[in-house]
Design an enzyme around this catalytic site. Sequence first.
Site, PDB file in Angstrom:
ATOM      1  N   PRO A 173      -8.001 -37.231  63.890  1.00 44.87           N
ATOM      2  CA  PRO A 173      -8.846 -36.590  64.910  1.00 44.87           C
ATOM      3  C   PRO A 173      -8.351 -35.033  64.996  1.00 44.87           C
ATOM      4  O   PRO A 173      -8.850 -33.926  65.006  1.00 44.87           O
ATOM      5  CB  PRO A 173      -9.160 -37.181  66.091  1.00 44.87           C
ATOM      6  CG  PRO A 173      -9.105 -38.848  65.607  1.00 44.87           C
ATOM      7  CD  PRO A 173      -7.955 -38.951  64.617  1.00 44.87           C
TER       8      PRO A 173
ATOM      9  N   SER B 260      -6.337 -30.494  58.460  1.00 49.19           N
ATOM     10  CA  SER B 260      -5.609 -30.007  57.350  1.00 49.19           C
ATOM     11  C   SER B 260      -4.118 -30.423  57.346  1.00 49.19           C
ATOM     12  O   SER B 260      -3.286 -29.966  56.523  1.00 49.19           O
ATOM     13  CB  SER B 260      -5.732 -28.504  57.168  1.00 49.19           C
ATOM     14  OG  SER B 260      -7.045 -28.176  56.903  1.00 49.19           O
TER      15      SER B 260
ATOM     16  N   GLY C  43       0.344 -37.320  46.559  1.00 52.97           N
ATOM     17  CA  GLY C  43      -0.043 -37.939  45.527  1.00 52.97           C
ATOM     18  C   GLY C  43      -1.506 -38.338  44.951  1.00 52.97           C
ATOM     19  O   GLY C  43      -1.640 -38.295  43.888  1.00 52.97           O
TER      20      GLY C  43
ATOM     21  N   LEU D 261      -3.934 -37.304  46.921  1.00 51.48           N
ATOM     22  CA  LEU D 261      -5.078 -36.363  46.925  1.00 51.48           C
ATOM     23  C   LEU D 261      -4.880 -35.574  45.565  1.00 51.48           C
ATOM     24  O   LEU D 261      -5.942 -35.143  45.446  1.00 51.48           O
ATOM     25  CB  LEU D 261      -4.426 -35.342  48.130  1.00 51.48           C
ATOM     26  CG  LEU D 261      -4.760 -35.992  49.405  1.00 51.48           C
ATOM     27  CD1 LEU D 261      -4.344 -35.002  50.705  1.00 51.48           C
ATOM     28  CD2 LEU D 261      -5.846 -36.698  49.724  1.00 51.48           C
TER      29      LEU D 261
ATOM     30  N   ARG E 290     -42.799 -21.244  37.111  1.00 53.65           N
ATOM     31  CA  ARG E 290     -43.610 -20.403  38.405  1.00 53.65           C
ATOM     32  C   ARG E 290     -43.984 -18.793  38.045  1.00 53.65           C
ATOM     33  O   ARG E 290     -42.878 -18.201  37.289  1.00 53.65           O
ATOM     34  CB  ARG E 290     -42.679 -20.252  39.567  1.00 53.65           C
ATOM     35  CG  ARG E 290     -43.337 -19.801  40.734  1.00 53.65           C
ATOM     36  CD  ARG E 290     -42.845 -20.019  42.070  1.00 53.65           C
ATOM     37  NE  ARG E 290     -43.516 -19.244  43.046  1.00 53.65           N
ATOM     38  CZ  ARG E 290     -43.066 -18.468  43.794  1.00 53.65           C
ATOM     39  NH1 ARG E 290     -41.751 -17.987  43.834  1.00 53.65           N
ATOM     40  NH2 ARG E 290     -44.084 -18.126  44.624  1.00 53.65           N
TER      41      ARG E 290
ATOM     42  N   GLN F 263     -35.852  -8.979  35.511  1.00 56.58           N
ATOM     43  CA  GLN F 263     -34.500  -8.693  35.241  1.00 56.58           C
ATOM     44  C   GLN F 263     -33.366  -9.396  36.331  1.00 56.58           C
ATOM     45  O   GLN F 263     -32.425  -9.708  35.979  1.00 56.58           O
ATOM     46  CB  GLN F 263     -34.284  -7.162  35.075  1.00 56.58           C
ATOM     47  CG  GLN F 263     -34.941  -6.725  33.771  1.00 56.58           C
ATOM     48  CD  GLN F 263     -34.442  -5.232  33.489  1.00 56.58           C
ATOM     49  OE1 GLN F 263     -33.822  -4.521  34.300  1.00 56.58           O
ATOM     50  NE2 GLN F 263     -34.987  -4.763  32.416  1.00 56.58           N
TER      51      GLN F 263
ATOM     52  N   GLU G 266     -10.349 -33.034  50.997  1.00 55.15           N
ATOM     53  CA  GLU G 266      -9.618 -32.791  49.957  1.00 55.15           C
ATOM     54  C   GLU G 266      -8.760 -31.498  49.983  1.00 55.15           C
ATOM     55  O   GLU G 266      -8.593 -31.007  48.966  1.00 55.15           O
ATOM     56  CB  GLU G 266      -9.996 -33.252  48.712  1.00 55.15           C
ATOM     57  CG  GLU G 266     -10.762 -34.436  48.755  1.00 55.15           C
ATOM     58  CD  GLU G 266      -9.890 -35.803  48.796  1.00 55.15           C
ATOM     59  OE1 GLU G 266      -8.695 -35.573  49.114  1.00 55.15           O
ATOM     60  OE2 GLU G 266     -10.525 -36.845  48.789  1.00 55.15           O
TER      61      GLU G 266
HETATM   62  P1  TGC Z   1       5.061 -30.168  52.455  1.00 46.78           P
HETATM   63  O1  TGC Z   1       6.359 -29.808  53.412  1.00 46.78           O
HETATM   64  O2  TGC Z   1       4.383 -29.127  51.497  1.00 46.78           O
HETATM   65  O3  TGC Z   1       5.266 -31.392  51.478  1.00 46.78           O
HETATM   66  C1  TGC Z   1       5.561 -32.483  52.363  1.00 46.78           C
HETATM   67  C2  TGC Z   1       6.258 -33.483  51.278  1.00 46.78           C
HETATM   68  O4  TGC Z   1       4.866 -33.682  50.338  1.00 46.78           O
HETATM   69  C3  TGC Z   1       5.149 -33.149  48.864  1.00 46.78           C
HETATM   70  N1  TGC Z   1       4.018 -32.623  48.464  1.00 46.78           N
HETATM   71  C4  TGC Z   1       3.248 -32.890  47.386  1.00 46.78           C
HETATM   72  N2  TGC Z   1       3.560 -34.466  46.689  1.00 46.78           N
HETATM   73  C5  TGC Z   1       2.692 -34.682  45.696  1.00 46.78           C
HETATM   74  N3  TGC Z   1       1.532 -33.591  45.631  1.00 46.78           N
HETATM   75  C6  TGC Z   1       1.337 -32.672  46.234  1.00 46.78           C
HETATM   76  N4  TGC Z   1       0.044 -31.884  46.240  1.00 46.78           N
HETATM   77  C7  TGC Z   1       2.208 -32.317  47.359  1.00 46.78           C
HETATM   78  N5  TGC Z   1       2.142 -31.302  48.447  1.00 46.78           N
HETATM   79  C8  TGC Z   1       3.229 -31.563  49.171  1.00 46.78           C
HETATM   80  C9  TGC Z   1       6.335 -32.244  49.273  1.00 46.78           C
HETATM   81  O5  TGC Z   1       7.147 -32.201  47.995  1.00 46.78           O
HETATM   82  C10 TGC Z   1       7.191 -32.877  50.098  1.00 46.78           C
HETATM   83  O6  TGC Z   1       7.761 -34.206  49.736  1.00 46.78           O
HETATM   84  P2  TGC Z   1       9.430 -34.224  50.019  1.00 46.78           P
HETATM   85  O7  TGC Z   1       9.902 -35.436  49.326  1.00 46.78           O
HETATM   86  O8  TGC Z   1       9.968 -33.017  49.894  1.00 46.78           O
HETATM   87  O9  TGC Z   1       9.171 -34.777  51.636  1.00 46.78           O
HETATM   88  O10 TGC Z   1       3.982 -30.402  53.360  1.00 46.78           O
HETATM   89  P3  TGC Z   1       3.195 -29.517  54.373  1.00 46.78           P
HETATM   90  O11 TGC Z   1       3.125 -30.471  55.468  1.00 46.78           O
HETATM   91  O12 TGC Z   1       3.857 -28.094  54.350  1.00 46.78           O
HETATM   92  O13 TGC Z   1       1.702 -29.420  53.823  1.00 46.78           O
HETATM   93  C11 TGC Z   1       1.226 -28.283  53.213  1.00 46.78           C
HETATM   94  C12 TGC Z   1      -0.127 -28.640  52.801  1.00 46.78           C
HETATM   95  C13 TGC Z   1      -1.149 -27.839  54.010  1.00 46.78           C
HETATM   96  C14 TGC Z   1      -0.389 -28.225  51.621  1.00 46.78           C
HETATM   97  C15 TGC Z   1      -0.968 -29.985  53.144  1.00 46.78           C
HETATM   98  O14 TGC Z   1      -0.772 -30.576  54.579  1.00 46.78           O
HETATM   99  C16 TGC Z   1      -2.074 -30.338  52.884  1.00 46.78           C
HETATM  100  O15 TGC Z   1      -2.574 -30.442  51.593  1.00 46.78           O
HETATM  101  N6  TGC Z   1      -3.026 -30.323  53.475  1.00 46.78           N
HETATM  102  C17 TGC Z   1      -4.472 -30.529  53.383  1.00 46.78           C
HETATM  103  C18 TGC Z   1      -4.795 -32.218  53.638  1.00 46.78           C
HETATM  104  C19 TGC Z   1      -5.900 -32.754  52.895  1.00 46.78           C
HETATM  105  O16 TGC Z   1      -6.223 -32.408  51.938  1.00 46.78           O
HETATM  106  N7  TGC Z   1      -6.581 -33.732  53.611  1.00 46.78           N
HETATM  107  C20 TGC Z   1      -7.564 -34.285  52.982  1.00 46.78           C
HETATM  108  C21 TGC Z   1      -7.439 -35.642  53.549  1.00 46.78           C
HETATM  109  S1  TGC Z   1      -8.271 -36.917  52.699  1.00 46.78           S
HETATM  110  C22 TGC Z   1      -9.515 -36.850  52.533  1.00 46.78           C
HETATM  111  O17 TGC Z   1      -9.989 -35.636  52.995  1.00 46.78           O
HETATM  112  C23 TGC Z   1     -10.414 -37.805  52.350  1.00 46.78           C
HETATM  113  S2  TGC Z   1     -11.953 -37.444  51.896  1.00 46.78           S
HETATM  114  C24 TGC Z   1     -12.567 -38.665  51.109  1.00 46.78           C
HETATM  115  C25 TGC Z   1     -13.086 -39.784  52.275  1.00 46.78           C
HETATM  116  O18 TGC Z   1     -12.385 -40.414  52.522  1.00 46.78           O
HETATM  117  O19 TGC Z   1     -14.448 -39.769  52.159  1.00 46.78           O
END
Ligand code: TGC
Length: 396
Positions: free
Chosen positions: A139, A143, A250, A252, A281, A292, A376
Amino acid sequence: MTTAPRIDAVFDLDALLTPEERDWQQRARTFAQERILPVIEEDFENAYFRREFVGDLGAAGFLGMHLTGYGCAGAGAVSYGLACLELEAADSGWRTFVSVQGSLAMSAIAKYGSEEQKQAWLPRMAAGDAVGCFALTEPQGGSDPAAMTTTARRDGGSWVIDGAKRWIGLASLADVAVVWARVDDPALGEGGRAVRGFLVPTATPGFTATPIAGKLSMRASVQCDVALEGVRLPADAILPGAEGLSGPFGCLNEARYGIIWGAMGAARSCLEAALERSTSREVFGKPIGANQLTQAKLADMLVEVEKGILLALHLGRLKERDALTPAQISVGKLNSVREALAIAHQARSILAGDGITNAYPVMRHAANLESVRTYEGTDEIHQLVIGRALTGLSAF
Ligand code: TGC
């Protein structure tokens, strides 16, 4: 309703596909047109999730179709994308179901689960006999999943999970939830807490899912608030292969990839509706498509649909070579959903007053795409992922 001209035939997309890919696309198109379209306006109006489609989608092979083994079809990334496109051409809610089940819940188990966990869940989920959900968002998190406050602690031989999740698709219908939680981890030093995943059978005491009411988008689909109150699980409920946020991210990546294709399906349907109306129509004594201004709108819409599908195809080919990066996925997700929404709005303007009724699918797609734009990763998150890739500087 509209007779559907083959928009994707304009630039002969078929020529870029294999026979197997065309076959998957045609099967998904048939399912969408014969099963979903006849009932979707009624289901959207009544906010009704048609549970019986779950088994049918499983029997047709669409659930976890890009995974291999355990009853999954082992299809390629482009085949999966084309199925997403055709399902979302009917309604984003049904593409979302296939995404949550296959790209999020099943993917998490396939990527990070033990052999026992895979055997226990994947064949049933592939068949549609069991439904999964993916509980990441909180909640207060939105993001920023790194702000997660849900915890898992060891208590003797058990794990005990406490916390809350929001916007969890299918949670009230699901048999199993992939729950992400912070765990005390001595390896991270004092106070350090690693994010880990857990398989939570939803019948476990303390797990409650409540559908979110009042949605004006994705009404034929279910999203829930989830409460986790002292949910006690066996020691082997943890996903052994995921540690840290890269685990859920991974998954996502997989779901965002499906959206790149799916949103173009919604866009194509809006263009088809506008095109049909342009010739059927008449205003000022001639078909509105003879003006156009209308033709300019139709041309711009077609350009973006074709570009979006070609981008999706390019990204799909990269994915098949295991060469698709998160920043490339962000380019695709941002572009597809942003352009699909613009196309829906243009189509609505061509349909005039009729465009706000459910005689046409356009307002439903526009309303759904508002959700797709947010989940997402919002537009803004994807802009910042691209910005970080360009500059090397994180602006989150
Ligand atoms: P950051 O510091 O960038 O990364 C943390 C760790 O994650 C790794 N990483 C990834 N690995 C794989 N794929 C990716 N796309 C990755 N992005 C980051 C990164 O390498 C790091 O790994 P490690 O081993 O070094 O710790 O993380 P951050 O906190 O700065 O994140 C940045 C940000 C904003 C991009 C991230 O928080 C983000 O993508 N936020 C958006 C969240 C989102 O999309 N939420 C959707 C949730 S699921 C959903 O909506 C379900 S909808 C379907 C439903 O249930 O109906």
